[in-house]
Motif scaffolding. Structure first.
Motif, PDB file in Angstrom:
ATOM      1  N   ASP A 229      95.414  74.268  29.316  1.00 17.39           N
ATOM      2  CA  ASP A 229      94.994  74.610  27.328  1.00 17.39           C
ATOM      3  C   ASP A 229      94.532  73.225  27.180  1.00 17.39           C
ATOM      4  O   ASP A 229      94.156  72.492  26.680  1.00 17.39           O
ATOM      5  CB  ASP A 229      95.880  74.850  27.057  1.00 17.39           C
ATOM      6  CG  ASP A 229      97.352  74.435  26.440  1.00 17.39           C
ATOM      7  OD1 ASP A 229      97.008  73.457  27.692  1.00 17.39           O
ATOM      8  OD2 ASP A 229      97.731  74.691  25.974  1.00 17.39           O
ATOM      9  N   THR A 230      94.465  72.161  28.117  1.00 23.37           N
ATOM     10  CA  THR A 230      94.077  70.571  28.150  1.00 23.37           C
ATOM     11  C   THR A 230      93.013  69.693  28.994  1.00 23.37           C
ATOM     12  O   THR A 230      93.621  70.218  30.145  1.00 23.37           O
ATOM     13  CB  THR A 230      95.495  69.794  28.593  1.00 23.37           C
ATOM     14  OG1 THR A 230      96.526  70.327  27.674  1.00 23.37           O
ATOM     15  CG2 THR A 230      95.219  68.604  27.969  1.00 23.37           C
ATOM     16  N   LEU A 231      92.182  69.186  28.300  1.00 29.18           N
ATOM     17  CA  LEU A 231      90.825  68.358  29.147  1.00 29.18           C
ATOM     18  C   LEU A 231      91.338  67.071  28.596  1.00 29.18           C
ATOM     19  O   LEU A 231      91.438  66.822  28.404  1.00 29.18           O
ATOM     20  CB  LEU A 231      89.684  69.067  28.804  1.00 29.18           C
ATOM     21  CG  LEU A 231      88.845  70.082  29.054  1.00 29.18           C
ATOM     22  CD1 LEU A 231      87.796  71.121  27.954  1.00 29.18           C
ATOM     23  CD2 LEU A 231      89.121  71.000  30.412  1.00 29.18           C
ATOM     24  N   ALA A 232      91.058  66.398  30.344  1.00 28.24           N
ATOM     25  CA  ALA A 232      90.828  65.302  30.044  1.00 28.24           C
ATOM     26  C   ALA A 232      89.549  64.192  29.993  1.00 28.24           C
ATOM     27  O   ALA A 232      88.896  65.045  30.710  1.00 28.24           O
ATOM     28  CB  ALA A 232      91.589  64.502  30.425  1.00 28.24           C
ATOM     29  N   LEU A 233      88.752  63.991  29.550  1.00 32.75           N
ATOM     30  CA  LEU A 233      87.442  63.421  28.902  1.00 32.75           C
ATOM     31  C   LEU A 233      87.207  61.654  29.009  1.00 32.75           C
ATOM     32  O   LEU A 233      88.181  60.993  28.821  1.00 32.75           O
ATOM     33  CB  LEU A 233      86.907  63.968  27.689  1.00 32.75           C
ATOM     34  CG  LEU A 233      87.063  65.097  26.602  1.00 32.75           C
ATOM     35  CD1 LEU A 233      86.228  65.454  25.351  1.00 32.75           C
ATOM     36  CD2 LEU A 233      86.815  66.161  27.969  1.00 32.75           C
ATOM     37  N   ILE A 234      86.014  61.285  29.569  1.00 35.55           N
ATOM     38  CA  ILE A 234      86.269  60.122  30.045  1.00 35.55           C
ATOM     39  C   ILE A 234      84.612  59.646  29.784  1.00 35.55           C
ATOM     40  O   ILE A 234      83.321  60.648  29.881  1.00 35.55           O
ATOM     41  CB  ILE A 234      86.536  59.798  31.284  1.00 35.55           C
ATOM     42  CG1 ILE A 234      87.159  58.174  31.185  1.00 35.55           C
ATOM     43  CG2 ILE A 234      85.585  60.172  32.110  1.00 35.55           C
ATOM     44  CD1 ILE A 234      87.170  56.998  32.626  1.00 35.55           C
ATOM     45  N   ASN A 235      84.231  59.070  29.313  1.00 30.54           N
ATOM     46  CA  ASN A 235      83.090  58.565  28.364  1.00 30.54           C
ATOM     47  C   ASN A 235      82.474  57.731  29.600  1.00 30.54           C
ATOM     48  O   ASN A 235      82.787  56.714  30.585  1.00 30.54           O
ATOM     49  CB  ASN A 235      82.290  57.562  26.901  1.00 30.54           C
ATOM     50  CG  ASN A 235      83.670  56.737  27.388  1.00 30.54           C
ATOM     51  OD1 ASN A 235      84.357  56.012  27.678  1.00 30.54           O
ATOM     52  ND2 ASN A 235      82.816  55.603  26.411  1.00 30.54           N
ATOM     53  N   ASP A 236      81.301  57.208  29.793  1.00 33.53           N
ATOM     54  CA  ASP A 236      80.555  56.661  30.033  1.00 33.53           C
ATOM     55  C   ASP A 236      79.385  55.073  29.056  1.00 33.53           C
ATOM     56  O   ASP A 236      79.111  55.383  28.401  1.00 33.53           O
ATOM     57  CB  ASP A 236      79.218  56.524  30.640  1.00 33.53           C
ATOM     58  CG  ASP A 236      78.484  56.376  32.155  1.00 33.53           C
ATOM     59  OD1 ASP A 236      78.879  54.334  31.604  1.00 33.53           O
ATOM     60  OD2 ASP A 236      77.586  55.912  32.540  1.00 33.53           O
ATOM     61  N   ASN A 237      80.827  53.496  29.607  1.00 36.62           N
ATOM     62  CA  ASN A 237      80.044  52.823  28.367  1.00 36.62           C
ATOM     63  C   ASN A 237      78.841  52.097  28.950  1.00 36.62           C
ATOM     64  O   ASN A 237      79.047  50.994  28.207  1.00 36.62           O
ATOM     65  CB  ASN A 237      81.371  52.358  27.919  1.00 36.62           C
ATOM     66  CG  ASN A 237      81.733  50.712  29.174  1.00 36.62           C
ATOM     67  OD1 ASN A 237      81.629  51.186  30.399  1.00 36.62           O
ATOM     68  ND2 ASN A 237      81.772  49.740  28.654  1.00 36.62           N
ATOM     69  N   ASP A 238      78.707  52.427  30.227  1.00 36.80           N
ATOM     70  CA  ASP A 238      77.384  51.559  30.229  1.00 36.80           C
ATOM     71  C   ASP A 238      77.362  49.883  30.789  1.00 36.80           C
ATOM     72  O   ASP A 238      77.186  49.031  30.364  1.00 36.80           O
ATOM     73  CB  ASP A 238      75.946  51.590  29.949  1.00 36.80           C
ATOM     74  CG  ASP A 238      75.390  53.002  29.440  1.00 36.80           C
ATOM     75  OD1 ASP A 238      75.603  53.870  30.520  1.00 36.80           O
ATOM     76  OD2 ASP A 238      75.314  53.575  28.503  1.00 36.80           O
ATOM     77  N   PHE A 239      78.540  49.637  30.926  1.00 40.17           N
ATOM     78  CA  PHE A 239      78.969  48.359  31.389  1.00 40.17           C
ATOM     79  C   PHE A 239      78.531  47.323  30.181  1.00 40.17           C
ATOM     80  O   PHE A 239      78.964  46.333  30.262  1.00 40.17           O
ATOM     81  CB  PHE A 239      78.438  47.809  32.766  1.00 40.17           C
ATOM     82  CG  PHE A 239      79.028  48.239  34.094  1.00 40.17           C
ATOM     83  CD1 PHE A 239      80.298  47.650  34.431  1.00 40.17           C
ATOM     84  CD2 PHE A 239      78.203  49.783  34.205  1.00 40.17           C
ATOM     85  CE1 PHE A 239      80.474  47.967  36.057  1.00 40.17           C
ATOM     86  CE2 PHE A 239      78.850  50.558  35.155  1.00 40.17           C
ATOM     87  CZ  PHE A 239      78.956  49.781  35.853  1.00 40.17           C
ATOM     88  N   GLY A 240      79.294  47.756  29.199  1.00 40.18           N
ATOM     89  CA  GLY A 240      78.966  47.735  27.535  1.00 40.18           C
ATOM     90  C   GLY A 240      77.435  47.139  27.518  1.00 40.18           C
ATOM     91  O   GLY A 240      76.906  45.606  26.387  1.00 40.18           O
ATOM     92  N   MET A 241      76.509  47.574  28.300  1.00 42.34           N
ATOM     93  CA  MET A 241      75.574  46.840  28.305  1.00 42.34           C
ATOM     94  C   MET A 241      74.256  47.764  27.198  1.00 42.34           C
ATOM     95  O   MET A 241      74.606  48.682  26.944  1.00 42.34           O
ATOM     96  CB  MET A 241      74.481  46.973  29.454  1.00 42.34           C
ATOM     97  CG  MET A 241      74.915  46.023  30.735  1.00 42.34           C
ATOM     98  SD  MET A 241      73.105  45.493  31.439  1.00 42.34           S
ATOM     99  CE  MET A 241      71.827  45.052  30.475  1.00 42.34           C
ATOM    100  N   THR A 242      73.147  47.410  26.723  1.00 42.13           N
ATOM    101  CA  THR A 242      72.119  47.725  26.032  1.00 42.13           C
ATOM    102  C   THR A 242      70.467  47.005  26.650  1.00 42.13           C
ATOM    103  O   THR A 242      70.490  46.525  27.431  1.00 42.13           O
ATOM    104  CB  THR A 242      72.409  47.251  24.395  1.00 42.13           C
ATOM    105  OG1 THR A 242      72.047  45.809  24.190  1.00 42.13           O
ATOM    106  CG2 THR A 242      73.639  47.156  23.882  1.00 42.13           C
TER     107      THR A 242
END
Length: 446
Positions: free
Chosen positions: A403-416
């Motif tokens: 009943d548990t998921l781990a989610l991780i985001n892509d922060n794009d290395f802090g780039m814009t």
């Protein structure tokens, strides 16, 4: 396993920042949404990666690979996440490295501020509210050279430029834009790539053993074995929209997801389409054994703030028992998880939809099911956009327990994107977005 119990294995070395671094320093018809209990879904834990200079990280793996990181910190490891066996520990993978877009004379140029960056498999531990890097494995060629993240085919990929978009960089026939990751029982890894698109078999030490690409791709110059084993129809992938999701079924078979619909018969058709594809690959046979049609929900259903269908993507595919898969449909701002169960009778492999002369194409069909296409049935599990505390641009999902998921985001290395991404001294103006792991509890489980 409980997400509250972080592994406590001692780490013997650390980088200059103080962060540990052991390396050297009942299904429903497709297209419909059922009422899901997301109101009761809740975030139970959040942890964030601290700042590690990208040059320090990369040069610890491959000395001399990065001469100037332009102030970029380690990021991008949220391209996928896979349980590493111990509580709170996961394998992750970086993408091709920091990159952005700058307009020059009205045309966008793809920038690579750290062209020597080598994509890497990164092992992390979630400990309290911190994400620690405890190991990392650089991807290398057969002769031990770095596999960069630079585009590998001039005829198919965007041209690379320096951080300021002023100077062209060379294409790299070994270049990979790595995304999904799973670990096989023998300790080797499987990755997918957006460039080819391709499936990549990697040794436990990071050496590329084989790269499987679409038939007819005809790559040249790679310093590792390349096998044309995937359907040729995948040559029509959108630029930078190849494979992104990868799952490993209990029998060892792999399922890879095309991030966006193919550009068939052209880019406009692909941008307007709601139908993408999954492939099933047998490592025992070294061959694709099935192909499935997957239908997105309308973009304004996935993300009420978005009206551009081309923003829909599949970024993660997760095995959750038997042949069942969680599929993440997302934009950069919102994501929904759908449950599917692909069966052999749902396969379209080798049929008319794998022929690029078929008209209309699969991607052009307004309702593929009425045309006799066995579109995968799906059931909405959770709308993550409606769960407080879930970050944007989720690209990696792991099943922690029932009943548990781990989610991780892509922060794009802090780039814009844009000329303002770097200051006058050529140092990154960081976006402030951090790599974050969030644990989400589902009331009904999986």
């Amino acid at each position: 396993m409980s997400p509250h119990d972080a592994g406590r294995r001692r780490v013997h070395r650390s980088v200059a920042t103080g962060l540990p671094l052991a390396l050297a320093a009942a299904l429903v018809a497709a297209g419909t949404a059922t009422a899901a209990p997301y109101r009761d879904v809740r975030v139970i834990r959040t942890a964030t990666l601290g700042e590690i200079p990208l040059g320090t990280f990369s040069n610890a793996l491959l000395p001399g690979s990065v001469d100037d990181d332009h102030g970029v910190k380690l990021g991008g490891i949220g391209s996928d996440i896979y349980p590493a066996g111990r509580k709170g520990e996961y394998w992750t993978v970086t993408d091709r490295g920091p990159n952005g877009q700058i307009k020059v004379d009205g045309k966008k140029r793809r920038t690579f501020p750290v062209p020597g960056f080598d994509p890497a498999i990164v092992k992390i531990r979630v400990c309290g509210d911190a994400v620690q890097v405890i190991d990392a494995i650089p991807l290398t060629t057969s002769s031990g050279k770095a596999v960069t993240g630079l585009p590998d085919q001039q005829s198919r990929d965007e041209a690379p430029y320096t951080y300021d978009a002023k100077t062209p960089l060379s294409f790299d026939p070994n270049g990979l834009d790595t995304e999904g990751i799973v670990r096989a029982a023998d300790g080797t890894f499987w990755l997918v790539d957006e460039y080819g698109p391709s499936l990549i078999h990697v040794s436990a030490h990071g050496k590329v053993l084989t790269r499987y690409v679409p038939k007819g791709l005809g790559p040249t110059g790679a310093d590792y074995p390349v096998v044309e084993a995937l359907p040729s129809i995948f040559l029509h992938r959108k630029v930078n929209r190849g494979f992104e999701g990868l799952a490993q079924l209990p029998d060892g078979d792999l399922v890879m997801a095309l991030q966006s619909p193919l550009s068939l018969p052209d880019a406009d058709a692909g941008d307007a389409s709601l139908t993408t594809r999954l492939l099933r690959f047998s490592p025992r046979e070294n061959a694709v054994t099935a192909e499935y049609a997957y239908r997105f929900d309308p973009v304004n259903v996935v993300d009420p703030s978005e009206d551009d269908t081309s923003e829909l993507k599949i970024s993660s595919v997760v095995a959750v028992g038997g042949d069942r898969l969680l599929v993440e449909e997302r934009t950069d701002k919102a994501a929904r998880l759908q449950l599917v169960q692909p069966g052999r009778r749902s396969s379209i492999l080798g049929g008319p939809w794998d022929d690029d002369t078929t008209s209309p194409s699969l991607e052009q069909l307004d309702d593929p099911a009425t045309a006799g296409v066995p579109v995968l049935a799906k059931r909405l599990v959770v709308d993550l956009h409606k769960v407080d505390g879930v970050q944007q641009k989720i690209e990696g999902i792991a099943r922690v327990d029932h009943d548990t998921l781990a989610l991780i985001n892509d922060n794009d290395f802090g780039m814009t994107d844009g000329a303002g991404a770097f200051d006058a001294q050529g140092r990154l103006v960081d976006s402030g977005i951090k790599t974050t792991v969030v644990y989400v509890r589902l009331p009904e489980g999986l």
